[in-house]
Design an enzyme around this catalytic site. Structure first.
Site, PDB file in Angstrom:
ATOM      1  N   ARG A  52      -3.681 -11.986  16.863  1.00  0.00           N
ATOM      2  CA  ARG A  52      -2.716 -11.783  15.784  1.00  0.00           C
ATOM      3  C   ARG A  52      -2.293 -10.327  15.815  1.00  0.00           C
ATOM      4  O   ARG A  52      -3.038  -9.453  15.394  1.00  0.00           O
ATOM      5  CB  ARG A  52      -3.430 -12.110  14.473  1.00  0.00           C
ATOM      6  CG  ARG A  52      -2.558 -12.517  13.343  1.00  0.00           C
ATOM      7  CD  ARG A  52      -3.417 -12.669  12.107  1.00  0.00           C
ATOM      8  NE  ARG A  52      -3.916 -11.382  11.667  1.00  0.00           N
ATOM      9  CZ  ARG A  52      -5.067 -11.189  11.046  1.00  0.00           C
ATOM     10  NH1 ARG A  52      -5.870 -12.194  10.787  1.00  0.00           N
ATOM     11  NH2 ARG A  52      -5.441  -9.972  10.681  1.00  0.00           N
ATOM     12  N   HIS A 100      -2.807 -10.049   8.712  1.00  0.00           N
ATOM     13  CA  HIS A 100      -2.910 -11.457   8.291  1.00  0.00           C
ATOM     14  C   HIS A 100      -1.612 -11.923   7.626  1.00  0.00           C
ATOM     15  O   HIS A 100      -1.039 -12.937   7.985  1.00  0.00           O
ATOM     16  CB  HIS A 100      -4.090 -11.617   7.334  1.00  0.00           C
ATOM     17  CG  HIS A 100      -4.159 -12.951   6.671  1.00  0.00           C
ATOM     18  ND1 HIS A 100      -4.366 -14.119   7.369  1.00  0.00           N
ATOM     19  CD2 HIS A 100      -4.028 -13.317   5.365  1.00  0.00           C
ATOM     20  CE1 HIS A 100      -4.366 -15.141   6.518  1.00  0.00           C
ATOM     21  NE2 HIS A 100      -4.167 -14.688   5.312  1.00  0.00           N
ATOM     22  N   TYR A 123     -10.012  -3.272   9.397  1.00  0.00           N
ATOM     23  CA  TYR A 123     -10.987  -4.074  10.131  1.00  0.00           C
ATOM     24  C   TYR A 123     -10.765  -4.137  11.635  1.00  0.00           C
ATOM     25  O   TYR A 123     -11.470  -4.851  12.321  1.00  0.00           O
ATOM     26  CB  TYR A 123     -11.064  -5.498   9.545  1.00  0.00           C
ATOM     27  CG  TYR A 123      -9.725  -6.208   9.419  1.00  0.00           C
ATOM     28  CD1 TYR A 123      -9.082  -6.277   8.187  1.00  0.00           C
ATOM     29  CD2 TYR A 123      -9.123  -6.804  10.518  1.00  0.00           C
ATOM     30  CE1 TYR A 123      -7.871  -6.920   8.057  1.00  0.00           C
ATOM     31  CE2 TYR A 123      -7.907  -7.458  10.392  1.00  0.00           C
ATOM     32  CZ  TYR A 123      -7.279  -7.513   9.157  1.00  0.00           C
ATOM     33  OH  TYR A 123      -6.084  -8.155   9.030  1.00  0.00           O
TER      34      TYR A 123
HETATM   35  C1  LIG Z   1      -9.952 -23.519   1.541  1.00  0.00           C
HETATM   36  C2  LIG Z   1      -9.399 -22.136   1.639  1.00  0.00           C
HETATM   37  N1  LIG Z   1     -10.203 -21.070   1.448  1.00  0.00           N
HETATM   38  C3  LIG Z   1      -9.696 -19.819   1.484  1.00  0.00           C
HETATM   39  C4  LIG Z   1      -8.365 -19.613   1.728  1.00  0.00           C
HETATM   40  C5  LIG Z   1      -7.793 -18.179   1.717  1.00  0.00           C
HETATM   41  N2  LIG Z   1      -7.395 -17.837   3.095  1.00  0.00           N
HETATM   42  C6  LIG Z   1      -6.102 -17.956   3.498  1.00  0.00           C
HETATM   43  S1  LIG Z   1      -5.924 -17.649   5.104  1.00  0.00           S
HETATM   44  C7  LIG Z   1      -7.547 -17.289   5.324  1.00  0.00           C
HETATM   45  C8  LIG Z   1      -8.064 -16.939   6.689  1.00  0.00           C
HETATM   46  C9  LIG Z   1      -7.783 -18.031   7.664  1.00  0.00           C
HETATM   47  O1  LIG Z   1      -8.104 -17.649   8.949  1.00  0.00           O
HETATM   48  P1  LIG Z   1      -7.857 -18.576  10.179  1.00  0.00           P
HETATM   49  O2  LIG Z   1      -8.289 -19.980   9.906  1.00  0.00           O
HETATM   50  O3  LIG Z   1      -8.458 -17.920  11.358  1.00  0.00           O
HETATM   51  O4  LIG Z   1      -6.276 -18.675  10.336  1.00  0.00           O
HETATM   52  P2  LIG Z   1      -5.232 -17.491  10.566  1.00  0.00           P
HETATM   53  O5  LIG Z   1      -4.765 -17.024   9.227  1.00  0.00           O
HETATM   54  O6  LIG Z   1      -5.904 -16.421  11.345  1.00  0.00           O
HETATM   55  O7  LIG Z   1      -4.127 -18.115  11.318  1.00  0.00           O
HETATM   56  C10 LIG Z   1      -8.228 -17.409   4.109  1.00  0.00           C
HETATM   57  C11 LIG Z   1      -9.670 -17.140   3.928  1.00  0.00           C
HETATM   58  C12 LIG Z   1      -7.562 -20.748   1.927  1.00  0.00           C
HETATM   59  N3  LIG Z   1      -6.251 -20.666   2.178  1.00  0.00           N
HETATM   60  N4  LIG Z   1      -8.095 -21.994   1.882  1.00  0.00           N
END
Ligand SMILES: Cc1ncc(C[n+]2csc(CCOP(=O)(O)OP(=O)(O)O)c2C)c(N)n1
Lengths: 380, 334
Positions: free
Chosen positions: A271, A275, A284
């Site tokens: 990425r 985020h 981080y």
């Molecule tokens: C069930 C749930 N818990 C927490 C969140 C808050 N949250 C949004 S994105 C994220 C990180 C997700 O990381 P990843 O699965 O690696 O996907 P990326 O954003 O890197 O594409 C979090 C903790 C959420 N959307 N859904």
């Protein structure tokens, strides 16, 4: 003879439940991600496919920068950019047939747009005018999903239902590396494998779940290894290599369509942006890590191959850039118009028929709106 | 068609018959859950369905409630009408995320493009001596989630009619089956089963003049018993069976309370933050000038569901209802 005396001779056959499944199909992923671009295999990549992927990648990159710019202007509440991950988004989406279904997460707008969804309608969730701005059945794209991994069982159920109806439809379900820790990820993979549902799971391992690196997310050798425990093949692919992603996904889709069941694909990518625009990535991660990945940029990888083969001259590159620019200009212009909202819609889509409780509340809001219009009129 | 004479049938049998008839009438109806196939469900409600319709239509799923409901969402997206069985009330909790984040709001998220015509059957409530996690009354959680219908039958005929209506509904319905009424019997002819009015209508089970007992599901028979007992004290109680908690039939409830001027809400779920508070508030808003006394609640205690040997102290019984009725006195006249 007593039981004790028999002991030495007592060698019962193992009960049937002890017999492990030994399918001929290899489930374990290869040790390194599968790559095409930058290897000898690239020479055999179809020029038409390369050109198509290139045009879509450039357009995708431009979409990401435009949408990020729109957040700065307050036109979007938030935008989770997929800059650096465009090869996953596009390589995967283009592996689907029109009748197939896509189950995207909030980050996968590009995959949806690559399937033909109007770029503006793909953004209503993030703009805030309605959660899902399109009819999922029209393009066979499920709503962009905000809770992590919850769309994965939906993909399994839909693919299963399609197969029960005799349709050879495949569902592609996308999730991030962090999402693989959720219970729904486990349940979806387990259901898919038991039902042999025609589903492809694509994990975009972009290194981070917001700020948490993969090493703090899982102790598995790779995310693709998780497939083995469910009894489905796991595949590891270079997620910045659009040709490799397209090939691996196409193969998994074909396998599913032919009744072979699900596959778990892990695309290793990065990425490049934070985020979301609301996040501070300097807390981080180190700049030199980001720089190393910039060298492995998915757009560059395709461009290098096209140029080496003499398939991309300056004219052609200019046309691709202009098309992407036109898309961005159109997106900008349409996103700068205020969406027309009808507050009464709040009550329209809760149930097939409004309950008397909702009718009462709708009447109250109607009265409030009328009073607002009247006072606006009086003020003028 | 052979005619089956009217004979005693249990609520469990009527529910099973409703599933069977719905599956026979509509090939898109699919039953799924833990042990619903070969075993016919732990309460045998789905008995015979897999044999009659095959295991593609009545499916033993892996043991995972979120997975069951989550895949049912996908099946509904593709035009099926899944009927999901959650084995027991407290085991539906792993599926709450799917229920709340997706089932309840898919229609809304997609501006009506993608309705969720699925039914979630949940055996609920106590009174059968179940061990921990087998007796919860979870209706308040469901009621608090817009987008869900929440219904619960109290009679054999309603069990059939409401379940048919739930399956036919284009919206998700949480169908709460009062566990301890599974074996309740009534004269019932499966060849001419009664349908119900559209979901959302309460019914007056017993008319009376001196106070209204507003109740539903497993507490309906208890209230009817209390009403009989109250006659000795000169009270003529009306019993309203809500049948549907969402949508809520304000009209029938308010009409009853306006007639009687007094109301007691009775349910098994805990009192604090429970359905009774909502119902009492709705009654007060509509009937304030007709009320001779405050609306009272007789509900489960505000404790985690107790062990079976103590559950009788938790469940609202006839005596507690009669005590409440006595507290309605306020110079009350029957
Ligand atoms: C069930 C749930 N818990 C927490 C969140 C808050 N949250 C949004 S994105 C994220 C990180 C997700 O990381 P990843 O699965 O690696 O996907 P990326 O954003 O890197 O594409 C979090 C903790 C959420 N959307 N859904």
């Amino acid at each position: 003879m007593t039981v004790m005396e028999q002991r030495g001779a007592y060698r019962p056959a193992p009960p049937p439940a002890w017999q492990l499944r030994t399918d001929p199909e290899p489930l374990l992923p290869d040790a390194a991600p599968y790559r095409v671009l930058g290897t000898e295999a690239a020479a055999s990549a179809d020029p038409q496919l390369l050109l198509r992927l290139h045009a879509e990648l450039v357009r995708g990159r431009r979409y990401n920068t435009q949408a990020t710019a729109l957040t700065k202007q307050g036109r979007l509440a938030v935008y989770p950019s997929s800059t650096g991950q465009e090869a996953c988004e596009i390589g995967a989406a283009l592996a689907l047939e029109e009748r197939d279904w896509l189950f995207p997460s909030y980050r996968d707008t590009l995959a949806a747009v690559a399937r033909g969804l109007d770029p503006v309608r793909a953004l209503t969730l993030l703009r805030g005018d309605w959660h899902t701005g399109y009819d999922p059945r029209e393009h066979r794209i499920a709503p962009l999903c905000t809770p992590l991994a919850t769309q994965l069982p939906h993909a399994v159920g839909l693919a299963h239902a399609a197969r029960l109806k005799g349709d050879d439809v495949v569902a592609l379900a996308m999730v991030g590396d962090g999402g693989t820790s959720e219970g729904d990820f486990h349940e979806a993979l387990n259901f898919a494998a038991v039902w042999r549902a025609p589903v492809v799971f694509l994990v975009q391992n972009n290194g981070f779940a917001i700020s948490v690196p993969l090493a703090k997310q899982t102790a598995a050798p790779s995310l693709a290894h998780k497939a083995v425990g469910y009894g489905m093949p796991g595949r590891l692919v270079d997620g910045n290599d659009a040709v490799a992603v397209h090939q691996v996904l196409s193969e998994a889709v074909r396998h599913a369509r032919e009744g072979g069941g699900p596959t778990l694909v892990e695309a290793v990518t990065y990425r490049l942006e934070a985020h979301t625009n609301a996040d501070d990535a300097t807390r981080y991660r180190q700049d030199d890590e980001v720089e190393a990945w910039r060298d492995h940029d998915p757009v560059l990888l395709v461009e290098r191959e096209l140029t080496a083969r003499g398939l991309l001259d300056e004219d052609r590159a200019a046309t691709v850039r202009e098309n992407a620019e036109a898309m961005a200009a159109d997106l900008r212009e349409r996103m700068n118009q205020d969406p027309e909202l009808d507050p009464m819609d709040l009550f329209t889509h809760v149930y097939a028929e409004q309950t008397s409780q909702l009718r009462e509340q709708a009447a109250q809001l109607r009265a409030e709106l009328d009073a607002e219009t009247e006072s606006d009129g009086a003020g003028r | 068609m052979t005619t089956v004479a009217v004979k005693p049938a249990t609520m469990g049998q009527a529910l099973g018959r409703a599933l069977r008839d719905a599956m026979a009438d509509d090939p898109t109806v699919h039953v799924m859950g833990e042990d619903v196939g070969t075993l016919g469900g732990v309460f045998r409600v789905t008995d015979g369905l897999a044999a009659e319709f095959g295991d593609d239509r009545c499916t033993d799923t892996p043991l995972a409630e979120a997975g069951i409901l989550g895949t049912a969402v996908g099946m509904a997206m593709y035009g099926l009408r899944p009927v999901v069985e959650m084995q027991f009330d407290a085991f539906a909790y792993p599926a709450f995320e799917q229920l709340i984040s997706h089932v309840a709001r898919m229609r809304n998220r997609t501006k009506g493009a993608m309705p969720m015509p699925l039914t979630i059957r949940v055996p609920y409530g106590g009174g059968i001596g179940g061990v921990e996690h087998h007796s919860d009354s979870s209706e308040a959680y469901y009621m608090a989630t817009p987008g869900l219908h929440v219904v619960t039958p109290a009679t054999v005929a309603d069990a059939y009619g409401l379940l048919r209506a739930a399956i036919a509904s284009d919206d998700p319905v949480v169908f709460l089956e009062p566990k301890r009424l599974y074996w309740s019997k009534a004269e019932w002819n499966p060849d001419t089963p009664e349908t119900v009015e559209p979901i959302g209508r309460a019914v007056v089970r017993r008319t009376g003049r001196s106070a209204s007992l507003i109740t539903y599901g497993p507490s309906v028979p208890v209230c009817l018993e209390a009403a009989e007992a109250a006659r000795a004290e000169g009270w003529d109680l009306e019993v309203v069976d809500l049948r549907s908690l969402v949508p809520f039939d304000d009209e029938t409830v308010a009409a009853s309370v306006r007639r009687t001027g007094r109301a007691v809400v009775v349910h098994e779920a805990s009192s604090f933050g429970g359905p009774g508070g909502e119902i009492a508030a709705r009654i007060t808003e509509r009937c304030f000038h007709h009320l001779e006394a405050p609306v009272l609640r007789v509900a489960g205690l505000d404790i985690p569901y107790p062990p079976p040997m103590l559950e009788r102290h938790h469940l609202p019984g006839v005596d507690r209802i009669l005590d409440a009725v006595a507290r309605l006195q306020w110079e009350a006249r029957s």
